[in-house]
Design a protein around this motif. Structure first.
Motif, PDB file in Angstrom:
ATOM      1  N   TYR A  48      11.075  -4.616  -3.740  1.00 29.26           N
ATOM      2  CA  TYR A  48      11.125  -6.015  -3.444  1.00 29.26           C
ATOM      3  C   TYR A  48      12.111  -6.227  -2.499  1.00 29.26           C
ATOM      4  O   TYR A  48      12.216  -7.335  -1.768  1.00 29.26           O
ATOM      5  N   TYR A  49      13.055  -5.265  -2.087  1.00 25.60           N
ATOM      6  CA  TYR A  49      14.136  -5.238  -1.216  1.00 25.60           C
ATOM      7  C   TYR A  49      13.497  -5.089   0.263  1.00 25.60           C
ATOM      8  O   TYR A  49      14.185  -5.100   1.290  1.00 25.60           O
ATOM      9  N   GLN A  50      12.278  -4.544   0.221  1.00 27.01           N
ATOM     10  CA  GLN A  50      11.695  -4.207   1.509  1.00 27.01           C
ATOM     11  C   GLN A  50      10.835  -5.549   2.283  1.00 27.01           C
ATOM     12  O   GLN A  50      10.740  -6.288   1.606  1.00 27.01           O
ATOM     13  N   SER A  51      10.602  -5.194   3.294  1.00 32.10           N
ATOM     14  CA  SER A  51       9.836  -6.083   4.193  1.00 32.10           C
ATOM     15  C   SER A  51       8.418  -6.220   3.861  1.00 32.10           C
ATOM     16  O   SER A  51       7.797  -5.347   2.885  1.00 32.10           O
ATOM     17  N   VAL A  52       7.798  -7.180   3.975  1.00 32.52           N
ATOM     18  CA  VAL A  52       6.206  -7.498   3.804  1.00 32.52           C
ATOM     19  C   VAL A  52       5.499  -6.268   4.312  1.00 32.52           C
ATOM     20  O   VAL A  52       4.619  -6.088   3.707  1.00 32.52           O
ATOM     21  N   GLY A  53       5.889  -6.072   5.623  1.00 35.00           N
ATOM     22  CA  GLY A  53       5.215  -4.982   6.361  1.00 35.00           C
ATOM     23  C   GLY A  53       5.120  -3.839   5.537  1.00 35.00           C
ATOM     24  O   GLY A  53       4.177  -2.808   5.427  1.00 35.00           O
ATOM     25  N   TYR A  54       6.287  -3.265   5.170  1.00 34.48           N
ATOM     26  CA  TYR A  54       6.610  -2.015   4.375  1.00 34.48           C
ATOM     27  C   TYR A  54       5.529  -1.997   3.027  1.00 34.48           C
ATOM     28  O   TYR A  54       4.894  -1.318   2.954  1.00 34.48           O
ATOM     29  N   VAL A  55       5.688  -3.180   2.413  1.00 32.33           N
ATOM     30  CA  VAL A  55       4.974  -3.406   1.130  1.00 32.33           C
ATOM     31  C   VAL A  55       3.336  -3.260   1.366  1.00 32.33           C
ATOM     32  O   VAL A  55       2.849  -2.761   0.707  1.00 32.33           O
ATOM     33  N   MET A  56       2.962  -3.819   2.382  1.00 34.66           N
ATOM     34  CA  MET A  56       1.785  -3.975   2.922  1.00 34.66           C
ATOM     35  C   MET A  56       1.197  -2.446   3.352  1.00 34.66           C
ATOM     36  O   MET A  56       0.085  -2.059   2.964  1.00 34.66           O
ATOM     37  N   ASP A  57       2.039  -1.586   3.798  1.00 29.40           N
ATOM     38  CA  ASP A  57       1.769  -0.471   4.304  1.00 29.40           C
ATOM     39  C   ASP A  57       1.380   0.414   3.040  1.00 29.40           C
ATOM     40  O   ASP A  57       0.733   1.286   2.688  1.00 29.40           O
ATOM     41  N   CYS A  58       2.331   0.229   2.030  1.00 28.14           N
ATOM     42  CA  CYS A  58       2.271   0.665   0.736  1.00 28.14           C
ATOM     43  C   CYS A  58       1.171   0.474   0.014  1.00 28.14           C
ATOM     44  O   CYS A  58       0.620   1.373  -0.337  1.00 28.14           O
ATOM     45  N   LEU A  59       0.850  -0.791   0.010  1.00 29.05           N
ATOM     46  CA  LEU A  59      -0.640  -1.012  -0.529  1.00 29.05           C
ATOM     47  C   LEU A  59      -1.908  -0.424   0.153  1.00 29.05           C
ATOM     48  O   LEU A  59      -2.661   0.234  -0.376  1.00 29.05           O
ATOM     49  N   ASN A  60      -1.896  -0.468   1.651  1.00 29.76           N
ATOM     50  CA  ASN A  60      -2.854   0.308   2.374  1.00 29.76           C
ATOM     51  C   ASN A  60      -2.874   1.709   2.094  1.00 29.76           C
ATOM     52  O   ASN A  60      -4.009   2.066   2.138  1.00 29.76           O
ATOM     53  N   ASN A  61      -1.792   2.178   1.901  1.00 25.48           N
ATOM     54  CA  ASN A  61      -1.805   3.797   1.465  1.00 25.48           C
ATOM     55  C   ASN A  61      -2.344   3.823   0.173  1.00 25.48           C
ATOM     56  O   ASN A  61      -3.006   4.905  -0.050  1.00 25.48           O
ATOM     57  N   GLU A  62      -2.127   3.185  -0.711  1.00 24.55           N
ATOM     58  CA  GLU A  62      -2.524   3.311  -1.986  1.00 24.55           C
ATOM     59  C   GLU A  62      -4.057   3.005  -2.072  1.00 24.55           C
ATOM     60  O   GLU A  62      -4.916   3.882  -2.858  1.00 24.55           O
ATOM     61  N   LEU A  63      -4.513   1.942  -1.409  1.00 21.81           N
ATOM     62  CA  LEU A  63      -6.211   1.840  -1.197  1.00 21.81           C
ATOM     63  C   LEU A  63      -6.785   2.922  -0.532  1.00 21.81           C
ATOM     64  O   LEU A  63      -7.971   3.249  -0.835  1.00 21.81           O
ATOM     65  N   ALA A  64      -6.007   3.770   0.210  1.00 22.28           N
ATOM     66  CA  ALA A  64      -6.833   4.699   1.107  1.00 22.28           C
ATOM     67  C   ALA A  64      -6.886   6.240   0.261  1.00 22.28           C
ATOM     68  O   ALA A  64      -7.369   6.769   0.203  1.00 22.28           O
ATOM     69  N   THR A  65      -5.506   6.308  -0.438  1.00 22.23           N
ATOM     70  CA  THR A  65      -5.253   7.616  -1.082  1.00 22.23           C
ATOM     71  C   THR A  65      -4.995   7.514  -2.562  1.00 22.23           C
ATOM     72  O   THR A  65      -5.114   8.635  -3.306  1.00 22.23           O
TER      73      THR A  65
END
Length: 66
Positions: A45-62
């Motif tokens: 929750y300390y990270q940027s929205v972009g970082y969290v979105m990248d995390c979600l995209n990575n989760e969806l892909a891998t």
């Protein structure tokens, strides 16, 4: 903070993926990324929205956030 990030992520999902609010909420709220966002020990929750979105995209892909 977590609520602001969640709201922004839902908006991005709806805009970029042509999802309804219900679809975006189902996808995000059932993700490991959301679970980590809610866990104060993860620090996500300390990270940027972009970082969290990248995390979600990575989760969806891998299947994994990190």
């Amino acid at each position: 903070m977590q609520e602001d990030i969640t709201s922004d992520i839902l908006e991005i999902l709806m805009d970029n993926n042509n999802m309804s609010m219900e679809q975006a909420m189902t996808l995000f709220y059932n993700s490991d990324t959301f679970t980590r966002l809610q866990d104060s020990e993860s620090g996500l929750y300390y990270q940027s929205v972009g970082y969290v979105m990248d995390c979600l995209n990575n989760e969806l892909a891998t299947g994994k956030c990190w």
